[in-house]
Design a protein around this motif. Structure first.
Motif, PDB file in Angstrom:
ATOM      1  N   ALA A  65       0.803  -1.269  -0.081  1.00 50.57           N
ATOM      2  CA  ALA A  65       0.165   0.103  -0.044  1.00 50.57           C
ATOM      3  C   ALA A  65       0.860   1.286  -0.093  1.00 50.57           C
ATOM      4  O   ALA A  65       0.472   2.206  -0.546  1.00 50.57           O
ATOM      5  N   LEU A  66       2.149   1.033   0.543  1.00 49.06           N
ATOM      6  CA  LEU A  66       2.907   2.461   0.569  1.00 49.06           C
ATOM      7  C   LEU A  66       3.928   2.471  -0.817  1.00 49.06           C
ATOM      8  O   LEU A  66       4.552   3.288  -0.880  1.00 49.06           O
ATOM      9  N   SER A  67       3.936   1.539  -1.372  1.00 49.31           N
ATOM     10  CA  SER A  67       4.945   1.411  -2.672  1.00 49.31           C
ATOM     11  C   SER A  67       4.612   2.260  -3.840  1.00 49.31           C
ATOM     12  O   SER A  67       3.446   2.749  -3.907  1.00 49.31           O
ATOM     13  N   THR A  68       5.714   2.732  -4.468  1.00 51.46           N
ATOM     14  CA  THR A  68       5.462   3.680  -5.382  1.00 51.46           C
ATOM     15  C   THR A  68       4.266   3.120  -6.480  1.00 51.46           C
ATOM     16  O   THR A  68       4.202   2.028  -6.846  1.00 51.46           O
ATOM     17  N   GLY A  69       3.530   4.310  -6.731  1.00 53.09           N
ATOM     18  CA  GLY A  69       2.451   3.912  -7.814  1.00 53.09           C
ATOM     19  C   GLY A  69       1.290   3.615  -6.825  1.00 53.09           C
ATOM     20  O   GLY A  69       0.066   3.724  -7.504  1.00 53.09           O
ATOM     21  N   TYR A  70       1.133   2.965  -5.654  1.00 46.98           N
ATOM     22  CA  TYR A  70      -0.039   2.774  -4.995  1.00 46.98           C
ATOM     23  C   TYR A  70      -0.428   3.481  -4.006  1.00 46.98           C
ATOM     24  O   TYR A  70      -1.671   3.488  -3.406  1.00 46.98           O
ATOM     25  N   TYR A  71       0.440   4.284  -3.544  1.00 42.84           N
ATOM     26  CA  TYR A  71       0.500   5.178  -2.268  1.00 42.84           C
ATOM     27  C   TYR A  71      -1.029   6.085  -2.300  1.00 42.84           C
ATOM     28  O   TYR A  71      -1.688   5.906  -1.387  1.00 42.84           O
ATOM     29  N   ASP A  72      -1.269   6.834  -3.325  1.00 42.08           N
ATOM     30  CA  ASP A  72      -2.290   7.681  -3.675  1.00 42.08           C
ATOM     31  C   ASP A  72      -3.818   6.721  -3.492  1.00 42.08           C
ATOM     32  O   ASP A  72      -4.803   7.228  -2.733  1.00 42.08           O
ATOM     33  N   MET A 113      -8.658  -6.422  -8.692  1.00 42.75           N
ATOM     34  CA  MET A 113      -7.178  -6.639  -8.212  1.00 42.75           C
ATOM     35  C   MET A 113      -6.774  -7.890  -7.649  1.00 42.75           C
ATOM     36  O   MET A 113      -7.044  -8.357  -6.691  1.00 42.75           O
ATOM     37  N   SER A 114      -5.844  -8.378  -8.445  1.00 43.09           N
ATOM     38  CA  SER A 114      -5.125  -9.641  -7.908  1.00 43.09           C
ATOM     39  C   SER A 114      -3.707  -9.548  -7.959  1.00 43.09           C
ATOM     40  O   SER A 114      -2.905  -9.084  -9.126  1.00 43.09           O
ATOM     41  N   LEU A 115      -3.158 -10.185  -6.907  1.00 42.41           N
ATOM     42  CA  LEU A 115      -1.529 -10.056  -6.992  1.00 42.41           C
ATOM     43  C   LEU A 115      -1.026 -11.624  -7.402  1.00 42.41           C
ATOM     44  O   LEU A 115      -1.684 -12.549  -7.185  1.00 42.41           O
ATOM     45  N   THR A 116      -0.067 -11.516  -8.121  1.00 44.95           N
ATOM     46  CA  THR A 116       0.774 -12.830  -8.679  1.00 44.95           C
ATOM     47  C   THR A 116       1.785 -13.396  -7.697  1.00 44.95           C
ATOM     48  O   THR A 116       2.053 -12.515  -6.660  1.00 44.95           O
ATOM     49  N   ALA A 117       2.162 -14.521  -7.767  1.00 52.79           N
ATOM     50  CA  ALA A 117       3.351 -15.062  -6.678  1.00 52.79           C
ATOM     51  C   ALA A 117       4.389 -14.240  -7.225  1.00 52.79           C
ATOM     52  O   ALA A 117       5.323 -13.656  -5.799  1.00 52.79           O
ATOM     53  N   ASP A 118       4.547 -13.569  -8.324  1.00 57.06           N
ATOM     54  CA  ASP A 118       5.616 -12.749  -8.665  1.00 57.06           C
ATOM     55  C   ASP A 118       5.735 -11.313  -7.789  1.00 57.06           C
ATOM     56  O   ASP A 118       6.809 -10.924  -7.282  1.00 57.06           O
ATOM     57  N   ASP A 119       4.599 -10.687  -7.767  1.00 60.44           N
ATOM     58  CA  ASP A 119       4.220  -9.599  -6.985  1.00 60.44           C
ATOM     59  C   ASP A 119       4.510  -9.934  -5.572  1.00 60.44           C
ATOM     60  O   ASP A 119       5.201  -8.665  -4.783  1.00 60.44           O
ATOM     61  N   VAL A 120       4.288 -10.953  -4.988  1.00 60.12           N
ATOM     62  CA  VAL A 120       4.573 -11.038  -3.615  1.00 60.12           C
ATOM     63  C   VAL A 120       5.866 -11.430  -3.363  1.00 60.12           C
ATOM     64  O   VAL A 120       6.101 -10.560  -2.350  1.00 60.12           O
ATOM     65  N   ASN A 121       6.631 -12.006  -4.251  1.00 57.53           N
ATOM     66  CA  ASN A 121       8.145 -12.088  -3.903  1.00 57.53           C
ATOM     67  C   ASN A 121       8.752 -10.537  -4.187  1.00 57.53           C
ATOM     68  O   ASN A 121       9.561 -10.372  -3.401  1.00 57.53           O
ATOM     69  N   SER A 167      -4.858 -10.515  -2.584  1.00 61.01           N
ATOM     70  CA  SER A 167      -5.698 -10.264  -3.325  1.00 61.01           C
ATOM     71  C   SER A 167      -6.951 -10.207  -3.089  1.00 61.01           C
ATOM     72  O   SER A 167      -7.961  -9.187  -3.060  1.00 61.01           O
ATOM     73  N   GLY A 168      -7.371 -10.911  -1.873  1.00 55.86           N
ATOM     74  CA  GLY A 168      -8.824 -10.765  -1.213  1.00 55.86           C
ATOM     75  C   GLY A 168      -8.940  -9.375  -0.499  1.00 55.86           C
ATOM     76  O   GLY A 168     -10.064  -8.843  -0.566  1.00 55.86           O
ATOM     77  N   ILE A 169      -7.946  -9.046   0.136  1.00 54.98           N
ATOM     78  CA  ILE A 169      -7.871  -7.892   1.014  1.00 54.98           C
ATOM     79  C   ILE A 169      -7.747  -6.710   0.099  1.00 54.98           C
ATOM     80  O   ILE A 169      -8.794  -5.787   0.272  1.00 54.98           O
ATOM     81  N   LEU A 170      -7.063  -6.806  -1.010  1.00 56.35           N
ATOM     82  CA  LEU A 170      -7.376  -5.786  -1.959  1.00 56.35           C
ATOM     83  C   LEU A 170      -8.668  -5.670  -2.757  1.00 56.35           C
ATOM     84  O   LEU A 170      -9.374  -4.322  -2.712  1.00 56.35           O
ATOM     85  N   ASP A 171      -9.352  -6.822  -2.822  1.00 59.43           N
ATOM     86  CA  ASP A 171     -10.838  -6.582  -3.310  1.00 59.43           C
ATOM     87  C   ASP A 171     -11.656  -5.660  -2.374  1.00 59.43           C
ATOM     88  O   ASP A 171     -12.475  -4.988  -2.713  1.00 59.43           O
ATOM     89  N   LEU A 172     -11.386  -6.020  -0.831  1.00 63.23           N
ATOM     90  CA  LEU A 172     -12.194  -5.289   0.311  1.00 63.23           C
ATOM     91  C   LEU A 172     -11.871  -3.980   0.154  1.00 63.23           C
ATOM     92  O   LEU A 172     -12.843  -3.112   0.013  1.00 63.23           O
TER      93      LEU A 172
END
Lengths: 483, 95
Positions: A361-368, B1-9, B32-37
């Motif tokens: 949530a704080l990373s570049t591009g997502y902060y806003d 909005m969903s995050l991939t394994a790559d994003d998590v890494n 991804s579930g939390i981001l949906d919320l």
């Protein structure tokens, strides 16, 4: 002895019916006998008996206060000098604090006898006390149920009479929700009222310490000791501390109570709703006027909270790096490996989930899109409270949608767990004070009533809770097996 | 909005947080579930709303620049994983 109220115990100590050493030993024996509840992480037996002896001296020479010689316990989030302070985490399993939290210092000065450190969700992140590295705490009303969290050990200990009263901390409901689920009284003061110095930080703009006790009167006595300006806490508020016991007996005639319709809609268990209705009727009999109000932005409290709290947590928990204190991994190959593995091995799954969420949530591009948006919603939620509290004196509602759920029931679904905090989270975002008092039982499990007041109106909240406790006895019930 | 394994890494790297290989997928699913919320937040127009960072809208309190703390180095270093001659030790950074 353990069934007596704090006031009765203070009287017993003065009339020499029993000494603090005897009283302390009684509680230490009870802790030993009921250790299956897992309420304590550390029991400080030798220090407790030593301090009880000192308290007896104070009682004899007339320098004692109300809390002198009373056995209490501290949530393991408060730093205690030379005593293990774990915050429920493997990360701090080897951590012995080099100083006392201000709250601990204040209780020590008052002569209260610390029995030990209470179990909690890891770094206060959880609503069930199941994320603790030291294992789940059991609810004394039903050992297959959770006690709530994150101050689950505090609530279970007070309910089971393994301490007269205890401290807790509340970032999104962590005092009020376990108080409700264990049938005790718990108060989250106004943000800034109680010093955060030495209270291990989770989300610094939301965290607040407060009292957990059987009754509002006991909570008032505790808060009197806990509250006040502290120059060691940069967000401590410099306002005089009122006498919290002075107004307890004030009449509630003409009190205006607001019931937000958003608190009583879908999602609230119907038996819990019926119990609350009975409690609110009791307030009608005490002379209060009830009014329905609306707080339209409350529904966005959970998403806003789960941006703000993890964002602050990801920053706060960056201090745990395996260099200065706490856990360090074995044989690090380089500095990056030292950081990454120490943190990876030292933190549990829920803590990692929140660090990841906050970092994102704080990373570049997502902060806003996330952090800034959440802070704007926080403003709107806070305005909702300010507006409502111009129309009414206090707001009442549920603390939890249901009574205590089963151990293991929600651990596989973090979002479902987050949603159980729906009625408590908005209060922390606004920073106003709120308390939970026992209001009855559903199928043998306690139900809490939440009372929310204006900034620094803790005295009024305690008065309103105390008046209810003069005409009901829910707060005096003791779970079976702990009488 | 969903995050991939790559994003998590990537996020885990930013946080210098070691996560078990076999847990990456489950973190991706949970986050991804939390981001949906959180997408619920976009339902509300907040164009002219001032962000709120602190419940009291308080400014940082300042104090006089004087020494108030005693030297606690030994006490603080007594609980450190590895120290030598008053310094915290970490693996070699510069060859």
């Amino acid at each position: 002895m353990h069934t007596k109220t704090l006031i009765e115990l203070a009287q017993g100590l003065r009339s020499k019916e029993f000494s603090s050493v005897e009283l302390t030993q009684t509680f230490l024996d009870r802790i030993q006998k009921h250790q299956h509840l897992n309420a304590y992480i550390t029991v400080t037996e030798a220090v407790a008996l030593h301090n009880a002896q000192a308290a007896d001296t104070r009682l004899a020479n007339g320098t004692a206060g109300l809390l002198t010689g009373i056995p209490i316990a501290q949530k393991d989030i408060f730093c205690t000098l030379d005593v293990k302070t774990t915050c429920g985490s493997k990360m701090l399993d080897n951590f012995s604090a080099p100083y006392n939290a201000t709250v601990v210092e204040k209780f020590n000065q008052a002569g209260a006898v610390m029995l030990g450190k209470l179990n909690m969700d890891e770094f206060a992140m959880g609503s069930s006390n199941e994320t603790s590295y030291y294992g789940a705490v059991k609810n004394p009303w039903n050992i297959n149920s959770v006690p709530g969290g994150s101050s689950g050990g505090s609530a279970a200990a007070v309910a089971a009479r393994l301490a007269v009263c205890a401290t807790g901390t509340d970032t999104g409901g962590s005092i009020r929700q376990p108080a409700a689920l264990c049938g005790i009284t718990g108060l989250k003061p106004t943000y800034g009222r109680v010093s955060r110095y030495g209270m291990i930080a989770y989300a610094s703009s939301l965290d607040q310490g407060g009292p957990m006790a059987r009754s509002a009167e006991e909570a008032a006595i505790m808060l009197q000791t806990m509250a006040g300006f502290d120059e060691k806490d940069s967000t401590s508020v410099d306002l005089p501390v009122p006498d919290y016991c002075a107004g307890l007996n004030n009449s509630l005639a003409g009190l205006k109570i607001g019931l937000p319709k958003e608190f009583f809609g879908e999602g609230l268990n119907s038996d819990v709703a019926a119990t609350l209705e009975t409690a609110i009727n009791e307030y009608r009999k005490l002379g209060a006027e009830i009014k329905e109000i609306s707080m339209p932005n409350l529904k966005l409290a959970i998403p806003a909270y789960y941006v703000i709290a993890p964002a602050e947590c990801s920053a706060n928990l960056s201090r745990f790096d395996g260099v200065r204190y706490g856990y360090r991994c074995a044989n690090p190959v380089d500095l990056a490996d030292l950081y990454t593995r120490s943190r990876g091995e030292g933190f549990g799954k829920e803590v990692k989930r929140r660090i990841l969420m906050g970092t994102y949530a704080l990373s570049t591009g997502y902060y806003d899109a996330y952090y800034l948006k959440a802070q704007k919603i926080r403003r709107l939620i806070s305005e909702d409270f300010k507006q409502a509290l111009t129309e009414v004196d206090v707001i009442m509602g549920p603390v939890t949608p249901t009574t205590a759920f089963g151990i293991g029931e929600k651990m596989s679904n973090p979002i479902e767990m987050y949603l159980s905090d729906i009625y408590t989270i908005a209060i922390n975002l606004a920073g106003v004070p709120a308390l939970s008092i026992p209001a009855g039982f559903v199928a043998g499990m306690p139900v809490g009533l939440q009372i929310i007041g204006n900034y620094f109106a803790e005295d009024r909240l305690l008065n309103i809770a105390h008046q209810y406790q003069q005409v009901t006895d829910w707060h005096l019930h003791t779970p079976k097996g702990f009488e | 909005m969903s995050l991939t394994a790559d994003d998590v890494n990537k996020i885990a790297h930013l946080a210098r947080l070691g996560i078990d290989h076999q847990d990456v997928e489950s973190y991706a699913k949970d986050l991804s579930g939390i981001l949906d919320l959180m997408t619920q937040m976009s339902e509300l127009n907040t164009d002219n709303v001032e962000p709120m960072a602190h419940p009291m809208d308080q400014a940082q309190r300042l104090r006089a620049d004087v020494v108030t703390e005693p030297d606690n180095r030994e006490k603080f270093q007594a609980i450190a994983p590895q120290v030598e001659a008053g310094l915290y030790l970490v693996p070699k950074v510069i060859e």
